[in-house]
Write an enzyme that holds these catalytic residues in place. Structure first.
Site, PDB file in Angstrom:
ATOM      1  CE1 TYR A 107      24.605  33.874  37.618  1.00  0.00           C
ATOM      2  CE2 TYR A 107      25.141  35.829  36.358  1.00  0.00           C
ATOM      3  CZ  TYR A 107      24.719  35.234  37.524  1.00  0.00           C
ATOM      4  OH  TYR A 107      24.404  36.014  38.611  1.00  0.00           O
ATOM      5  CG  LEU A 108      21.385  30.683  30.051  1.00  0.00           C
ATOM      6  CD1 LEU A 108      20.207  29.842  29.612  1.00  0.00           C
ATOM      7  CD2 LEU A 108      22.532  30.581  29.049  1.00  0.00           C
ATOM      8  CG  HIS A 109      23.199  37.586  29.104  1.00  0.00           C
ATOM      9  ND1 HIS A 109      23.095  37.751  27.751  1.00  0.00           N
ATOM     10  CD2 HIS A 109      24.497  37.288  29.344  1.00  0.00           C
ATOM     11  CE1 HIS A 109      24.278  37.588  27.194  1.00  0.00           C
ATOM     12  NE2 HIS A 109      25.149  37.284  28.136  1.00  0.00           N
ATOM     13  CD  GLU A 110      15.827  38.907  27.253  1.00  0.00           C
ATOM     14  OE1 GLU A 110      15.628  38.847  26.033  1.00  0.00           O
ATOM     15  OE2 GLU A 110      15.127  38.299  28.074  1.00  0.00           O
ATOM     16  CG  HIS A 140      23.317  33.302  26.821  1.00  0.00           C
ATOM     17  ND1 HIS A 140      23.578  33.970  28.001  1.00  0.00           N
ATOM     18  CD2 HIS A 140      24.513  32.854  26.379  1.00  0.00           C
ATOM     19  CE1 HIS A 140      24.863  33.918  28.257  1.00  0.00           C
ATOM     20  NE2 HIS A 140      25.465  33.259  27.292  1.00  0.00           N
ATOM     21  CE  LYS A 184      30.281  40.986  25.292  1.00  0.00           C
ATOM     22  NZ  LYS A 184      30.969  39.722  25.543  1.00  0.00           N
ATOM     23  CG  MET A 204      22.603  42.429  27.347  1.00  0.00           C
ATOM     24  SD  MET A 204      21.020  41.614  27.202  1.00  0.00           S
ATOM     25  CE  MET A 204      19.959  43.045  27.300  1.00  0.00           C
ATOM     26  CB  SER A 208      27.949  35.908  32.009  1.00  0.00           C
ATOM     27  OG  SER A 208      27.108  35.265  31.085  1.00  0.00           O
ATOM     28  NE  ARG A 209      34.252  37.077  30.530  1.00  0.00           N
ATOM     29  CZ  ARG A 209      35.094  36.189  31.059  1.00  0.00           C
ATOM     30  NH1 ARG A 209      35.720  36.465  32.156  1.00  0.00           N
ATOM     31  NH2 ARG A 209      35.307  35.027  30.480  1.00  0.00           N
TER      32      ARG A 209
END
Ligand code: PAF
Length: 278
Positions: free
Chosen positions: A29-32, A34, A146, A181, A183-184
Site C-alpha cells: 500500500y505504497l505511498h511517497e 516508501h 517515522k 505520510m 498507509s494508516r
C-alpha cells in the site's frame, strides 16, 4: 522488474546479482514515503530489492491484520517506475510454514513506547526483518525515520547479532500541511485528518521551545500534551522525550533527544517524531 513469490526463487535471483544490493522492506500500500526509500536505495546501489509482505506476526489481537490496506497491482506499477530490480512478495505460508517456531526478541528498548501499547509487535518485526535480511542478503537496508523505535530496534538487532549490512535511515516525508505520510492515514475521516495535524504542531512546538533554550522535559511534555488535548478528536497514547538509542526517558535535554508521540483519532492510532539536536 522481476516479481518473485517464493524464498527459493528470491535466493536464486540473489546469487545472480553482481554489485551492491539495496533493500526496502514494506507491507505494501505504497505511498511517497516508501518511494523515497526506493529512490535513496537507487542512488546508493546497483540493484534494488523491495519486499511487499503484510506480516501477520507483528499485529496484535486488537490490531486488524485482515483490514490492513492492500493494493498489490498499484504497488507493482509504482515500483516499476522507480527502476526496482526485484519485488519479493511471499505469502504468509511461505514466510511462516507449518511448524515455524523461531523468534527474534530484542529486549529492553522494545518494552517501551510502541512496545508497551502493542505487546509482541517488535518480536514480529524483528523476526520478519531478520528473515528478510537472510533471504535477500542486502548490502544496505532502508527504513523511514517515522518509525523511530522500529529503526532503533533493527539497528540494535543488526549490531547485537553481527548482521553484515548497513541500516540507512531516511527522513519522514510529510503532506504539505505537515502530516507524516502513512498507509494508516487512509483510515482517517476528513475531520480526523484535519485533527491529526496536531501531531506536527506539537512536534514544532517542542522544537520551537527547545530552540529558545528550554531543556526541562516535564515542561516540554506538558506544553505538548496541553496543545494536543485542546483537539477534541485526539486521544493521547504517549508523549515521550527520550534518548534516541536506548529510548530511556530523559529529565533534562542534555544530549540529542527523540520526541515521539502516539495519538488516536477515532479508531486510528498515528505516530510521529522529531529528533532535537544531533
Ligand atoms: O515498517 C514496516 O512497514 C514493517 O514494520 C516492516 C519493516 C516492513 C516489517 O514488516
Amino acid at each position: 522488474m522481476k516479481v518473485v513469490e517464493t524464498v527459493a526463487a528470491m535466493k536464486a535471483e540473489r546469487v545472480r546479482l553482481a554489485g551492491s544490493v539495496g533493500f526496502v522492506p514494506t507491507m505494501g500500500y505504497l505511498h511517497e514515503g516508501h518511494l523515497a526509500l526506493a529512490r535513496r536505495a537507487r542512488a546508493d546501489n546497483l540493484t534494488i530489492v523491495v519486499s511487499i509482505f503484510v506480516n501477520p506476526s507483528q499485529f496484535g489481537p486488537q490490531d486488524d491484520f485482515a483490514a490492513y490496506p492492500r493494493d498489490p497491482e498499484r504497488d507493482l506499477a509504482l515500483l516499476d517506475k522507480e527502476n526496482v530490480g526485484i519485488v519479493f512478495m511471499p505469502s504468509a505460508e511461505e514466510m511462516y510454514p507449518e511448524g515455524f517456531n523461531s523468534w527474534v526478541a530484542v529486549e529492553g528498548i522494545t518494552e517501551r513506547l510502541e512496545g508497551e501499547s502493542r505487546p509482541g509487535h517488535f518480536r514480529g518485526v524483528a523476526t520478519v526483518v531478520a528473515k528478510l535480511f537472510n533471504i535477500v542478503q542486502p548490502d544496505r537496508a532502508y527504513f523511514g525515520q517515522k518509525d523511530a523505535q522500529q529503526l532503533a530496534v533493527i539497528r540494535k538487532m543488526v549490531s547485537d547479532l553481527n548482521m553484515n549490512l548497513e541500516i540507512v535511515a531516511v527522513p519522514t516525508l510529510r503532506e504539505p500541511e505537515g502530516l507524516a505520510m502513512s498507509s494508516r492515514n487512509t483510515y482517517l475521516s476528513p475531520e480526523e485528518r484535519k485533527a491529526a495535524l496536531v501531531l506536527w504542531k506539537a512536534l514544532c512546538l517542542a522544537r520551537g521551545h527547545w530552540e529558545q533554550g528550554q531543556r526541562d522535559v516535564a515542561s516540554l511534555r506538558q506544553d505538548m500534551t496541553s496543545l494536543i488535548e485542546r483537539e477534541p478528536f485526539a486521544n493521547i497514547d504517549y508523549v515521550s522525550i527520550a534518548d534516541p538509542e536506548t529510548l530511556e526517558e530523559l529529565d533534562v535535554i542534555d544530549r540529542p533527544a527523540l520526541v515521539s508521540l502516539a495519538v488516536r483519532f477515532g479508531g486510528t492510532r498515528l505516530i510521529d517524531n522529531t529528533v532535537l539536536g544531533g
